[in-house]
Design a protein around this motif. Structure first.
Motif, PDB file in Angstrom:
ATOM      1  N   GLN A   1       0.877  -1.134   0.004  1.00 36.55           N
ATOM      2  CA  GLN A   1      -0.078   0.164   0.072  1.00 36.55           C
ATOM      3  C   GLN A   1       0.959   1.300  -0.195  1.00 36.55           C
ATOM      4  O   GLN A   1       0.579   2.284  -0.740  1.00 36.55           O
ATOM      5  CB  GLN A   1      -0.777  -0.119   1.265  1.00 36.55           C
ATOM      6  CG  GLN A   1      -2.047  -0.935   1.155  1.00 36.55           C
ATOM      7  CD  GLN A   1      -2.841  -0.967   2.540  1.00 36.55           C
ATOM      8  OE1 GLN A   1      -2.696  -1.722   3.513  1.00 36.55           O
ATOM      9  NE2 GLN A   1      -3.524  -0.094   2.866  1.00 36.55           N
ATOM     10  N   LEU A   2       1.960   1.098   0.920  1.00 40.14           N
ATOM     11  CA  LEU A   2       2.993   2.139   0.939  1.00 40.14           C
ATOM     12  C   LEU A   2       3.469   2.361  -0.463  1.00 40.14           C
ATOM     13  O   LEU A   2       3.701   3.846  -0.980  1.00 40.14           O
ATOM     14  CB  LEU A   2       3.808   2.023   1.895  1.00 40.14           C
ATOM     15  CG  LEU A   2       3.288   2.368   3.539  1.00 40.14           C
ATOM     16  CD1 LEU A   2       3.926   1.821   4.685  1.00 40.14           C
ATOM     17  CD2 LEU A   2       3.073   3.688   3.697  1.00 40.14           C
ATOM     18  N   VAL A   3       4.012   1.473  -0.845  1.00 37.74           N
ATOM     19  CA  VAL A   3       4.692   1.697  -2.128  1.00 37.74           C
ATOM     20  C   VAL A   3       3.966   2.093  -3.417  1.00 37.74           C
ATOM     21  O   VAL A   3       3.965   3.090  -4.203  1.00 37.74           O
ATOM     22  CB  VAL A   3       5.421   0.329  -2.655  1.00 37.74           C
ATOM     23  CG1 VAL A   3       5.888   0.476  -4.141  1.00 37.74           C
ATOM     24  CG2 VAL A   3       6.526  -0.283  -1.663  1.00 37.74           C
TER      25      VAL A   3
ATOM     26  N   LEU B   1       2.322   9.220  -5.989  1.00 39.88           N
ATOM     27  CA  LEU B   1       2.824  10.703  -5.861  1.00 39.88           C
ATOM     28  C   LEU B   1       3.994  11.201  -6.167  1.00 39.88           C
ATOM     29  O   LEU B   1       4.213  12.333  -6.536  1.00 39.88           O
ATOM     30  CB  LEU B   1       2.672  10.589  -4.188  1.00 39.88           C
ATOM     31  CG  LEU B   1       1.247  10.708  -3.602  1.00 39.88           C
ATOM     32  CD1 LEU B   1       1.357  10.368  -1.969  1.00 39.88           C
ATOM     33  CD2 LEU B   1       0.558  11.933  -3.933  1.00 39.88           C
ATOM     34  N   PHE B   2       5.090  10.196  -6.007  1.00 37.23           N
ATOM     35  CA  PHE B   2       6.237  10.757  -6.788  1.00 37.23           C
ATOM     36  C   PHE B   2       6.505  10.648  -8.205  1.00 37.23           C
ATOM     37  O   PHE B   2       7.087  11.611  -8.641  1.00 37.23           O
ATOM     38  CB  PHE B   2       7.353   9.481  -6.373  1.00 37.23           C
ATOM     39  CG  PHE B   2       7.748   9.365  -4.877  1.00 37.23           C
ATOM     40  CD1 PHE B   2       7.792  10.657  -3.965  1.00 37.23           C
ATOM     41  CD2 PHE B   2       8.199   8.179  -4.212  1.00 37.23           C
ATOM     42  CE1 PHE B   2       8.146  10.368  -2.771  1.00 37.23           C
ATOM     43  CE2 PHE B   2       8.657   7.970  -2.913  1.00 37.23           C
ATOM     44  CZ  PHE B   2       8.455   9.058  -2.018  1.00 37.23           C
TER      45      PHE B   2
ATOM     46  N   GLY C   1       7.317  14.193  -8.259  1.00 40.94           N
ATOM     47  CA  GLY C   1       8.699  14.101  -7.699  1.00 40.94           C
ATOM     48  C   GLY C   1       8.662  13.732  -6.195  1.00 40.94           C
ATOM     49  O   GLY C   1       7.927  14.105  -5.510  1.00 40.94           O
ATOM     50  N   TYR C   2      10.164  13.449  -5.943  1.00 44.03           N
ATOM     51  CA  TYR C   2      10.280  13.135  -4.588  1.00 44.03           C
ATOM     52  C   TYR C   2      10.461  14.274  -3.739  1.00 44.03           C
ATOM     53  O   TYR C   2       9.804  14.082  -2.559  1.00 44.03           O
ATOM     54  CB  TYR C   2      11.846  12.546  -4.821  1.00 44.03           C
ATOM     55  CG  TYR C   2      12.228  12.131  -3.217  1.00 44.03           C
ATOM     56  CD1 TYR C   2      11.802  10.909  -2.851  1.00 44.03           C
ATOM     57  CD2 TYR C   2      13.220  12.829  -2.498  1.00 44.03           C
ATOM     58  CE1 TYR C   2      12.467  10.286  -1.359  1.00 44.03           C
ATOM     59  CE2 TYR C   2      13.760  12.585  -1.255  1.00 44.03           C
ATOM     60  CZ  TYR C   2      13.388  11.346  -0.784  1.00 44.03           C
ATOM     61  OH  TYR C   2      14.131  11.054   0.423  1.00 44.03           O
TER      62      TYR C   2
ATOM     63  N   ARG D   1      -1.231   9.151   4.569  1.00 49.37           N
ATOM     64  CA  ARG D   1      -2.727   9.538   3.993  1.00 49.37           C
ATOM     65  C   ARG D   1      -3.262   8.672   2.913  1.00 49.37           C
ATOM     66  O   ARG D   1      -4.492   8.096   2.908  1.00 49.37           O
ATOM     67  CB  ARG D   1      -2.917  10.958   4.102  1.00 49.37           C
ATOM     68  CG  ARG D   1      -4.327  11.317   4.295  1.00 49.37           C
ATOM     69  CD  ARG D   1      -4.401  12.773   4.552  1.00 49.37           C
ATOM     70  NE  ARG D   1      -3.730  13.793   3.470  1.00 49.37           N
ATOM     71  CZ  ARG D   1      -2.690  14.347   4.011  1.00 49.37           C
ATOM     72  NH1 ARG D   1      -2.201  14.359   5.132  1.00 49.37           N
ATOM     73  NH2 ARG D   1      -1.954  15.139   3.038  1.00 49.37           N
ATOM     74  N   ALA D   2      -2.599   8.729   1.824  1.00 48.90           N
ATOM     75  CA  ALA D   2      -2.665   8.208   0.597  1.00 48.90           C
ATOM     76  C   ALA D   2      -2.977   6.699   0.652  1.00 48.90           C
ATOM     77  O   ALA D   2      -3.754   6.103   0.034  1.00 48.90           O
ATOM     78  CB  ALA D   2      -1.905   8.690  -0.501  1.00 48.90           C
TER      79      ALA D   2
END
Length: 199
Positions: free
Chosen positions: A16-18, A24-25, A29-30, A40-41
């Motif tokens: 989920q985090l990845v 988002l990245f 961008g980072y 949150r996402a």
């Protein structure tokens, strides 16, 4: 080894985090994304993030690894269609790589952010783990078929991967990316032709 429910939950949280971080990245961008936005996402807690990853950079490394693995899978599948002609396999793989690098998410994560976030050596190692193996296999097959002049495979693979990486970086920064991609593909094709017996 049997995985427990805890292992499965942990793996799901990590994914989920990845997935959230990748979106988002890829979009901003980072540097443009904070960890609070990522959790949150992903729908997880900040503690879950730091249980899975030491920091945002380590999460980015996992995202970059996932993207590189997907690119390699797409190239292997796509180039397999040209299996009758070993040089065409290499040509198709190069084109598929340049096409993938033209995608905004891949360009942002792999070409623009990864060298800075991971460091040059780690970025090269990551690209090498995926792309280098494919190129070495294709080159060896081409040599075995007599389509490429026999020569040391490992250094040749490094030269070709280096050329493709530089092409991708050049295209990413070009004023006219489609034109730059076309020019780079043509140059790479001439490099391939130069190592065939008919050259």
């Amino acid at each position: 080894m049997t995985r427990t429910k805890h292992d499965l939950r942990s793996e799901a949280t990590r994914q989920q985090l990845v997935t959230a971080a990748r979106a988002l990245f890829g979009a901003r961008g980072y540097a443009g994304v904070g960890t609070e936005e990522i959790v949150r996402a992903a729908g997880v807690t900040r503690g879950a993030l730091y249980h899975q990853f030491r920091d945002k950079a380590e999460l980015f490394a996992a995202v970059a690894e996932e993207v590189e693995a997907e690119i390699a899978g797409r190239i292997a599948a796509g180039a397999a269609g040209a299996a009758g002609d070993p040089v065409e396999v290499l040509r198709a793989g190069a084109q598929l790589f340049l096409d993938a690098c033209a995608e905004p998410e891949v360009e942002r994560i792999i070409l623009l952010d990864a060298p800075a976030v991971l460091g040059w050596e780690a970025w090269r190692d990551l690209a090498g783990r995926y792309g280098l193996g494919l190129v070495r296999l294709a080159l060896q097959s081409a040599m075995d078929a007599g389509a490429i002049v026999p020569q040391p495979v490992v250094p040749l693979a490094h030269v070709l991967v280096g050329a493709l990486d530089e092409c991708a970086l050049y295209v990413a920064r070009a004023e006219d990316p489609p034109k730059a991609r076309q020019e780079c593909a043509a140059i790479f094709d001439r490099i391939l032709l130069s190592i065939t017996p008919d050259a």
